[in-house]
Design a protein around this motif. Structure first.
Motif, PDB file in Angstrom:
ATOM      1  N   ALA B  62       0.929  -1.167  -0.003  1.00 38.24           N
ATOM      2  CA  ALA B  62      -0.034   0.029   0.088  1.00 38.24           C
ATOM      3  C   ALA B  62       0.961   1.393  -0.027  1.00 38.24           C
ATOM      4  O   ALA B  62       0.670   2.179  -0.814  1.00 38.24           O
ATOM      5  CB  ALA B  62      -0.910   0.035   1.160  1.00 38.24           C
ATOM      6  N   LEU B  66       0.686   4.062  -2.793  1.00 42.35           N
ATOM      7  CA  LEU B  66       0.559   5.524  -2.867  1.00 42.35           C
ATOM      8  C   LEU B  66       1.818   6.485  -3.287  1.00 42.35           C
ATOM      9  O   LEU B  66       1.527   7.391  -3.660  1.00 42.35           O
ATOM     10  CB  LEU B  66       0.128   5.669  -1.157  1.00 42.35           C
ATOM     11  CG  LEU B  66      -1.153   5.103  -0.791  1.00 42.35           C
ATOM     12  CD1 LEU B  66      -1.155   5.155   0.830  1.00 42.35           C
ATOM     13  CD2 LEU B  66      -2.185   6.117  -1.421  1.00 42.35           C
ATOM     14  N   ALA B  69       1.504   6.728  -7.098  1.00 46.81           N
ATOM     15  CA  ALA B  69       0.285   7.137  -7.442  1.00 46.81           C
ATOM     16  C   ALA B  69       0.558   8.469  -8.028  1.00 46.81           C
ATOM     17  O   ALA B  69       1.293   9.534  -7.450  1.00 46.81           O
ATOM     18  CB  ALA B  69      -0.544   7.179  -6.387  1.00 46.81           C
ATOM     19  N   PRO B  72      -3.286  10.223  -5.634  1.00 41.74           N
ATOM     20  CA  PRO B  72      -4.001   9.695  -4.689  1.00 41.74           C
ATOM     21  C   PRO B  72      -4.784  10.324  -3.888  1.00 41.74           C
ATOM     22  O   PRO B  72      -4.642  11.830  -3.591  1.00 41.74           O
ATOM     23  CB  PRO B  72      -2.827   9.142  -3.632  1.00 41.74           C
ATOM     24  CG  PRO B  72      -1.630  10.324  -3.920  1.00 41.74           C
ATOM     25  CD  PRO B  72      -1.999  10.718  -5.321  1.00 41.74           C
ATOM     26  N   ILE B  74      -7.461  10.048  -0.255  1.00 44.53           N
ATOM     27  CA  ILE B  74      -7.850   9.376   1.164  1.00 44.53           C
ATOM     28  C   ILE B  74      -9.405   9.638   1.273  1.00 44.53           C
ATOM     29  O   ILE B  74      -9.710  10.570   1.604  1.00 44.53           O
ATOM     30  CB  ILE B  74      -7.018   9.792   2.298  1.00 44.53           C
ATOM     31  CG1 ILE B  74      -5.488   9.718   1.942  1.00 44.53           C
ATOM     32  CG2 ILE B  74      -7.207   8.988   3.650  1.00 44.53           C
ATOM     33  CD1 ILE B  74      -4.560  10.447   2.872  1.00 44.53           C
ATOM     34  N   SER B  92      -2.293  12.452   5.006  1.00 42.87           N
ATOM     35  CA  SER B  92      -2.856  13.384   3.856  1.00 42.87           C
ATOM     36  C   SER B  92      -1.503  14.328   3.518  1.00 42.87           C
ATOM     37  O   SER B  92      -1.339  14.569   2.399  1.00 42.87           O
ATOM     38  CB  SER B  92      -4.008  14.083   4.231  1.00 42.87           C
ATOM     39  OG  SER B  92      -4.231  15.291   3.645  1.00 42.87           O
ATOM     40  N   LEU B  95       1.716  12.703   1.985  1.00 48.27           N
ATOM     41  CA  LEU B  95       1.285  12.179   0.617  1.00 48.27           C
ATOM     42  C   LEU B  95       1.060  13.443  -0.149  1.00 48.27           C
ATOM     43  O   LEU B  95       0.904  13.215  -1.615  1.00 48.27           O
ATOM     44  CB  LEU B  95       0.369  11.250   0.462  1.00 48.27           C
ATOM     45  CG  LEU B  95       0.727  10.040   0.906  1.00 48.27           C
ATOM     46  CD1 LEU B  95      -0.676   9.002   1.142  1.00 48.27           C
ATOM     47  CD2 LEU B  95       1.797   8.919   0.108  1.00 48.27           C
ATOM     48  N   ALA B  97      -1.965  14.415  -0.413  1.00 47.73           N
ATOM     49  CA  ALA B  97      -3.112  13.842  -0.919  1.00 47.73           C
ATOM     50  C   ALA B  97      -4.437  14.611  -0.256  1.00 47.73           C
ATOM     51  O   ALA B  97      -4.221  14.444   0.823  1.00 47.73           O
ATOM     52  CB  ALA B  97      -3.224  12.346  -0.893  1.00 47.73           C
ATOM     53  N   VAL B 155      -5.488   6.225  -7.329  1.00 48.09           N
ATOM     54  CA  VAL B 155      -5.260   5.297  -6.276  1.00 48.09           C
ATOM     55  C   VAL B 155      -6.203   5.942  -4.958  1.00 48.09           C
ATOM     56  O   VAL B 155      -6.173   7.316  -4.833  1.00 48.09           O
ATOM     57  CB  VAL B 155      -3.953   5.212  -5.746  1.00 48.09           C
ATOM     58  CG1 VAL B 155      -3.799   4.281  -4.535  1.00 48.09           C
ATOM     59  CG2 VAL B 155      -3.077   4.562  -6.999  1.00 48.09           C
ATOM     60  N   LEU B 157      -7.335   5.343  -1.005  1.00 49.61           N
ATOM     61  CA  LEU B 157      -7.166   4.769   0.078  1.00 49.61           C
ATOM     62  C   LEU B 157      -8.366   4.780   0.728  1.00 49.61           C
ATOM     63  O   LEU B 157      -9.185   5.930   1.140  1.00 49.61           O
ATOM     64  CB  LEU B 157      -6.082   5.447   0.984  1.00 49.61           C
ATOM     65  CG  LEU B 157      -6.052   4.867   2.543  1.00 49.61           C
ATOM     66  CD1 LEU B 157      -5.597   3.434   2.643  1.00 49.61           C
ATOM     67  CD2 LEU B 157      -5.070   5.539   3.561  1.00 49.61           C
ATOM     68  N   ILE B 210       5.750   4.506   4.668  1.00 42.53           N
ATOM     69  CA  ILE B 210       6.039   5.508   3.518  1.00 42.53           C
ATOM     70  C   ILE B 210       7.031   6.194   4.002  1.00 42.53           C
ATOM     71  O   ILE B 210       7.725   6.769   2.954  1.00 42.53           O
ATOM     72  CB  ILE B 210       4.548   6.436   3.602  1.00 42.53           C
ATOM     73  CG1 ILE B 210       3.395   5.507   2.964  1.00 42.53           C
ATOM     74  CG2 ILE B 210       4.838   7.865   2.786  1.00 42.53           C
ATOM     75  CD1 ILE B 210       2.149   6.254   3.016  1.00 42.53           C
TER      76      ILE B 210
END
Lengths: 252, 252
Positions: B62, B66, B69, B72, B74, B92, B95, B97, B155, B157, B210
């Motif tokens: 995963a 991520l 991606a 991505p 969430i 968040s 990433l 994201a 992607v 999550l 990550i």
């Protein structure tokens, strides 16, 4: 109550959830009761949402135990009252055994509401609102019991019961019949007879079993040969078999 | 919130329940969300309330997915917001994201409350309250998605996601990372990467994974060798082993 269409593949399961949600709104069910119901759903899924042979054997033993009891009492908590009020009342009449409201997250108001809910469904004899006795070994309000009910009963049918309280009732010398979907819960482990089944299916089978067995002479024999721990092992074995099937079945 | 003493043997589990009950009172969690949490509790018990090796492998995959991606997103529902607001926000930021509020029992008010709850915890970029796009193949409000969020993500999550919606996102060509304690749920079966673990443990591991993997060249290799179906079979096997142990262990 939200009306679930009967054709829905999850009709029975969704209807149960709606009954609990309605019970929560009416002040009968607790929020923790919803979480407990979810745990039961997971185990019901793992036993295939059907009555196992081991549950049938336990239900027979439970019928025999209730019919040979001197003073049987049926314990009713918020989830039981919300899910199967008619069935506990039918059982109470059949056995001439009182219902006793017996809740974990105790408030006088919730006890009163559950009692009223049962009476609206036709119950004539509901104890629990004047519970002045205490079950030894349990702290706080959840030790409350009616002196004329659970406190002096010889056999207690305690569906969806808490593990602590089940153990405490056994220590008092009572025989406890549990209805609990989790075969490894403390309640299932400690009860005299543990019916690992959905409460609705279990009570239906218990009611028909009692009707059939009323005049039978098999009762003592059934009780003698019943092996609760062996029966629980059989349930676990059924779950293991089902998981093995699920493991081999790739849906994607 | 009721304060659970830290010394209580079920401290973690009881604290989670209290967070959800508080979330219900605040209009963030749904009552059906409490039932879903109960199902998760049962499965967490069956995996031993710990992160399995299979979950560690899924979490690595995963993290790689991520980090590779393009876009991505969430997804955050009521239970996620109530249980782990800090952790989804940290993820968040890590990433870059967005978070998108995405709930099954949709009301505008609940979306707004969840968004505010996340913002109070420090979230800067929360989508979902102006979700004008629709995920194809799903009826009603639960098809809603933000055009700049989940709708156009590559992607997603999606912790604690519904099976229908997980399938629909996969059909749109997206890769979906599920966090779901039930290894045989439709969500777990259909997701690209299924982390069968408690959401708090899973997000903690995902965040540290990550951080470790950011500059690693192993990402593509990890994704290539990851086998989601094989991994789910490993989870089921772990549950089978645990049940066999429980079967032999008589507590009474």
């Amino acid at each position: 109550m939200f009306n679930v269409p009967e054709a829905h593949p999850r009709y029975k399961s969704l209807t149960k959830r709606e009954k609990l949600v309605t019970g929560l709104e009416a002040g009968i069910t607790s929020r923790q009761g919803l979480i407990a119901h979810g745990r039961g759903e997971a185990f019901d899924y793992l036993i295939g949402e059907r009555t196992l042979n081991s549950a049938k054997r336990a239900t027979e033993a439970a019928a025999a135990l209730l019919l040979t009891a001197k003073k049987p009492v049926i314990s009713v908590n918020g989830n039981v009252a919300a899910l199967v009020p008619e069935k506990v009342i039918e059982l109470s009449e059949l056995l001439n055994a009182p219902l006793e409201v017996n809740i974990f997250y105790w408030t006088g108001e919730r006890v009163r509401k559950i009692k009223e809910h049962l009476e609206q469904h036709g119950a004539a004899h509901v104890l629990g609102d004047k519970a002045e006795a205490r079950i030894p070994g349990i702290t706080h309000a959840r030790a409350k019991a009616d002196r004329e009910g659970i406190f002096s009963a010889d056999v207690v049918l305690a569906p969806l019961e808490d593990g602590d309280r089940c153990e405490a009732l056994i220590k008092m010398g009572k025989k406890v019949i549990a209805i609990d979907l989790n075969p490894v819960s403390r309640t299932s482990r400690h009860a005299t007879v543990s019916i690992v089944d959905d409460i609705e299916r279990a009570l239906e089978n218990l009611i028909s079993g009692i009707k059939e067995m009323k005049k039978s002479s098999r009762k003592e024999w059934l009780l003698e040969k019943f092996d609760n721990q062996g029966n629980l092992r059989a349930v676990i074995q059924e779950i293991v078999e089902r998981l093995k099937e699920l493991k081999e079945f790739d849906t994607v």
